[in-house]
Design an enzyme around this catalytic site. Structure first.
Site, PDB file in Angstrom:
ATOM      1  N   SER A 282       6.081   1.263   6.958  1.00 16.96           N
ATOM      2  CA  SER A 282       5.204   2.406   6.673  1.00 16.96           C
ATOM      3  C   SER A 282       4.187   1.995   5.621  1.00 16.96           C
ATOM      4  O   SER A 282       4.460   1.091   4.821  1.00 16.96           O
ATOM      5  CB  SER A 282       6.012   3.581   6.135  1.00 16.96           C
ATOM      6  N   ASP A 283       3.014   2.652   5.613  1.00 20.77           N
ATOM      7  CA  ASP A 283       2.174   2.488   4.441  1.00 20.77           C
ATOM      8  C   ASP A 283       2.917   3.170   3.282  1.00 20.77           C
ATOM      9  O   ASP A 283       3.805   4.003   3.490  1.00 20.77           O
ATOM     10  CB  ASP A 283       0.772   3.060   4.652  1.00 20.77           C
ATOM     11  N   TRP A 284       2.545   2.805   2.077  1.00 22.59           N
ATOM     12  CA  TRP A 284       3.307   3.252   0.897  1.00 22.59           C
ATOM     13  C   TRP A 284       3.137   4.765   0.678  1.00 22.59           C
ATOM     14  O   TRP A 284       2.094   5.228   0.209  1.00 22.59           O
ATOM     15  CB  TRP A 284       2.849   2.453  -0.331  1.00 22.59           C
ATOM     16  N   GLY A 285       4.173   5.503   1.084  1.00 25.68           N
ATOM     17  CA  GLY A 285       4.100   6.949   0.906  1.00 25.68           C
ATOM     18  C   GLY A 285       3.475   7.644   2.100  1.00 25.68           C
ATOM     19  O   GLY A 285       2.667   8.554   1.922  1.00 25.68           O
ATOM     20  N   SER A 286       3.840   7.218   3.311  1.00 23.50           N
ATOM     21  CA  SER A 286       3.213   7.821   4.495  1.00 23.50           C
ATOM     22  C   SER A 286       4.229   8.442   5.440  1.00 23.50           C
ATOM     23  O   SER A 286       3.934   8.667   6.600  1.00 23.50           O
ATOM     24  CB  SER A 286       2.419   6.759   5.251  1.00 23.50           C
TER      25      SER A 286
END
Ligand code: BGC
Length: 762
Positions: A282-286
């Site tokens: 995942s992208d960081w915080g997605s």
């Protein structure tokens, strides 16, 4: 090794899943003590085929262990399982060099951050794209891979391959421009370079992450054809041609569903259509859910562990729209118990992670770190990229290159003259050991050429907007402007270096306006009035408005953000030690309103409609006859090239080989000037007969060739049916309609020098 993941025949992959299902434990009830692992377990043996290693290891894992692997254990580390010898995958940003992994970019970019990771700052993606030099980008990828290993890390978060859709996207500098073919070639090169070192790249951000405005909430709406023809090709090429080991899902929603839980995207397109066998991070915080995310094929949630919890606990993180902490082991296990995630799905996701750990060599050869970074060889690649990426846009009267024997004084002016602006802001900004500002590069080069005989004066001209409050007042601006005019009027040559810096161009916000920052247009105009021999240098990642001064500007260079060697590169172009060979990987529109997506940006009510469809960049400007300031593919040289003798052939005609679906375009290019130089020969396809609307032409080939004065080279392009095809929403496949195509070869999208018909038989 690197192609094994994506190229494994489908049948083998399916079979291996059956095997896994058969041996996999629902077996090990939660909490039951796992059986000890013998020293000769097959998965520990590097000679065991990867799929067998994965199956063996998976069969020894408890449900808890499997669940724990779906989330990170730290800011940039996956979860290790020491009992089984499974290492944490240790990551670092990317993609323009290796960055500190000690926390979010807000922490690591902060001036007071005690953790220093100083590595080679390579030119921005758009600068590397302007080289059109796939071999160089592959060497860059390899150098970055070496630095990752040297620092004891395993994975680099790049390359960024999102298309430049709007000239205001804050991260355009990170990507490879507006064209899917050029972006694909460079993505493949970068990935091959990184993977050749046994380092794991991450192809990002999947997909349609083309603006930073509300990037955690924005919902990109686009049709299937546009998605396939413009926004997906670089991902497809990365998977199918480079066998990329990981893909990073994007923050945004795509057609109503967050990318990290979008099964059409992650399972339908990435796994089934492209054949991806690696893992999705995942992208960081997605992430925003547990079962939908896992079931969609999103394998590893980042960040994780205490750093994630601390980050999430700050009000700001969630207010910005980040989501995290959904794939923690307890949450995943609860869903498995509830039956909303099946154990077979969990096995699949863990399989994809383990496969990469084995396939990359990480399991057998961990990276201990402690080696040198920013070696002379790595610096040389950064310098070559910065040099080859500089685009000469205008050179009236042959003002450039400067002849050190004839110049006595030079005024170097501008807010980007004495400071090295190496890159845009955010998670890609590398901290180098040194960085050469244009002024330093110019001084050094002059010394090499002519001792102290050329006088160099420096003037700020105008303070950079929002950088130094003492320079940001009307009085300070007036004073700086006067000093610049004075310096320019007394010098033989004035070089004005303008542009942006990380606070005005970077990740998590879009650029506010295409206009240059405050006072810079006035500065250029005033210097040009004071000195007719003025060279303007753009030091930005995005196009800027030039209408106020372009007509009066005799010479114009675009150096983008050139990384740590930008200043050396610029000086070598100014003084003719290098001959400019960069070509625009993005059209430079005259004004923002001319750009194709201007009326559909940033969207309304958190929804952005890609209504311009396929008409992105030159596909729009050239089809709809909107003249840009400088077209895609354009770039001048200090020498000249002629193109001749284009011949197009197909079928059996070549070398006795049966090439019924292959076409050859062969031409000659001659250096007709007096300097050695490199030319980027571009091949476009025009389809005037298709059953469906198509842009007037599309780039389908390019070659960067070096030629001595008077030298002629034969350039050969091999094309296949895919080069002639469009994505058909009806058949959900690529289609080439039989008939007559036109092959166009030229020096930019608007400088087509040769044309020849190509007949595609039914
Ligand atoms: C960026 C990614 C980056 C990640 C980790 C995100 O905000 O979008 O490109 O790799 O942070 O720093």
């Amino acid at each position: 090794m690197q192609t094994a993941i994506s190229r494994a025949p489908k049948a083998i992959f399916t079979a291996s899943l059956f095997t896994l299902a058969a041996i996999s434990p629902t077996l090990q009830a939660q909490g039951a003590a796992p059986s000890p692992v013998p020293a000769n377990a097959p998965y520990k043996n590097a000679n065991t085929p990867t799929e067998k290693r994965v199956a063996d290891l998976l069969s020894r894992m408890t449900l808890e262990e499997k669940a724990s692997m779906l989330a990170g254990s730290g800011w940039m580390e996956s979860t290790p399982i020491p009992r089984l010898g499974i290492p944490a995958i240790k990551m670092a940003d990317g993609p323009l060099g290796v960055r500190s992994w000690a926390g979010s970019s807000a922490i690591t970019n902060a001036a007071g951050n005690p953790v220093k990771v100083l590595t080679t700052s390579f030119p921005s993606g758009v600068a590397m794209a302007a080289t059109w030099d796939t071999a160089l980008v592959q060497r860059e990828g390899q150098a970055i891979g070496q630095e990752v290993k040297a620092l004891g890390r395993d994975m680099i978060l790049g390359p960024t391959v999102n298309i430049n859709r709007v000239p205001l996207w804050g991260r355009n500098f990170e990507g490879y421009g507006e064209d899917p073919y050029l972006t694909s070639r460079l993505a493949v090169a970068y990935i091959k370079g990184v993977q050749s070192e046994g380092v794991i790249p991450s192809l990002k951000h999947f997909a349609a992450n083309n603006e930073e405005f509300e990037r955690h909430r924005i919902d990109a709406h686009l049709d299937e054809r546009t998605l396939h023809e413009i926004y997906l090709p670089a991902f497809k090429a990365g998977v199918q041609e480079a066998g990329v080991w990981t893909v990073m899902s994007a923050y945004n929603k795509l057609n109503g569903v967050y990318c990290a839980e979008n099964s059409d995207l992650l399972t339908g397109i990435l796994q089934k259509e492209f054949g991806f066998k690696g893992f999705v991070v995942s992208d960081w915080g997605s992430t925003y859910s547990t079962a939908p995310t896992v079931n969609a094929g999103m394998d590893l949630e980042m960040p994780g562990g205490p750093p994630m919890q601390a980050w999430l606990a700050t009000g700001q993180t969630q207010a910005a729209g980040n989501g995290a902490g959904w794939l923690t082991a307890d949450k995943v296990l609860a869903e498995v118990k509830a039956g909303t995630i099946t154990e077979s799905t969990l096995n699949n996701n863990v399989t994809r992670i383990l496969r990469v750990i084995f396939e990359s060599g990480l399991f057998d050869h961990p990276h201990p770190g402690g080696a040198e970074v920013d070696t002379p060889a790595q610096q040389a690649i950064a310098r070559q990229g910065a040099t080859e990426g500089i685009v000469l846009l205008k050179n009236t009267g042959g003002l450039l290159p400067l002849d050190p024997a004839k110049i006595h004084s030079i005024a170097v002016i501008g807010p980007n003259a004495a400071v090295a602006r190496t890159g845009g802001g955010g998670s890609s900004l590398v901290k180098p050991k040194y960085a050469i500002a244009p002024l330093d590069g110019i001084r050094e080069t002059i010394k090499q050429h002519a001792g102290q005989s050329i006088q160099v004066t420096y003037a700020l001209g105008v303070g950079m907007e929002r950088e130094d409050p003492t320079q940001d007042t009307p009085e300070a601006r007036a004073k700086s402007l006067n000093e610049a005019v004075d310096a320019a009027s007394k010098a033989d040559i004035a070089v004005v270096i303008v542009g942006r810096y990380p606070k005005l161009e970077g990740e998590s916000f879009d650029v506010k306006t295409m206009d240059l920052p405050a006072g810079q247009d006035d500065l250029i105009q005033a210097v040009e009035r004071a000195n007719p021999h003025t060279i303007v240098v753009l030091n930005t990642g995005n196009p800027v408005t030039m209408t106020k001064w372009l007509d009066q500007t005799p010479a114009l260079l675009d150096m983008w953000y050139g990384g740590q060697e930008g200043g050396h590169a610029l000086a070598s172009i100014l003084f003719g030690d290098a001959n400019p060979s960069g070509k625009l990987p993005v059209s430079l529109p005259k004004k923002f309103e001319d750009s194709p997506a201007a009326s559909n940006y940033p969207g309304q009510n958190l929804k952005v409609n890609y209504a311009e469809g396929l008409y992105v960049g030159y596909r729009y400007y050239d089809t709809k006859n909107v003249e840009p300031a400088f077209p895609f593919g354009f770039g001048l040289s200090y020498t000249t090239f002629t193109y001749s003798d284009l011949k197009v052939s197909h079928g059996k005609k070549f070398a006795g080989k049966v090439l019924s679906d292959q076409f050859l375009a062969i031409l000659k290019v001659k250096n007709t000037g007096s300097r050695p130089g490199a030319e980027v020969v571009q091949l476009y396809i025009h389809d005037g007969h298709s059953k469906i609307d198509r842009p007037i032409h599309e780039l389908k080939g390019f070659q960067r060739i070096e030629l001595q004065p008077g030298e002629t080279k034969t350039v050969t392009f091999t094309l296949d049916r895919t080069a002639l095809s469009y994505w058909s929403p009806q058949t959900k496949d690529w289609v080439a309609d039989p008939g007559t195509f036109e092959i166009q070869v030229g020096a930019s999208s608007r400088d087509i020098r040769l044309r020849a018909p190509l007949e595609l038989k039914p």
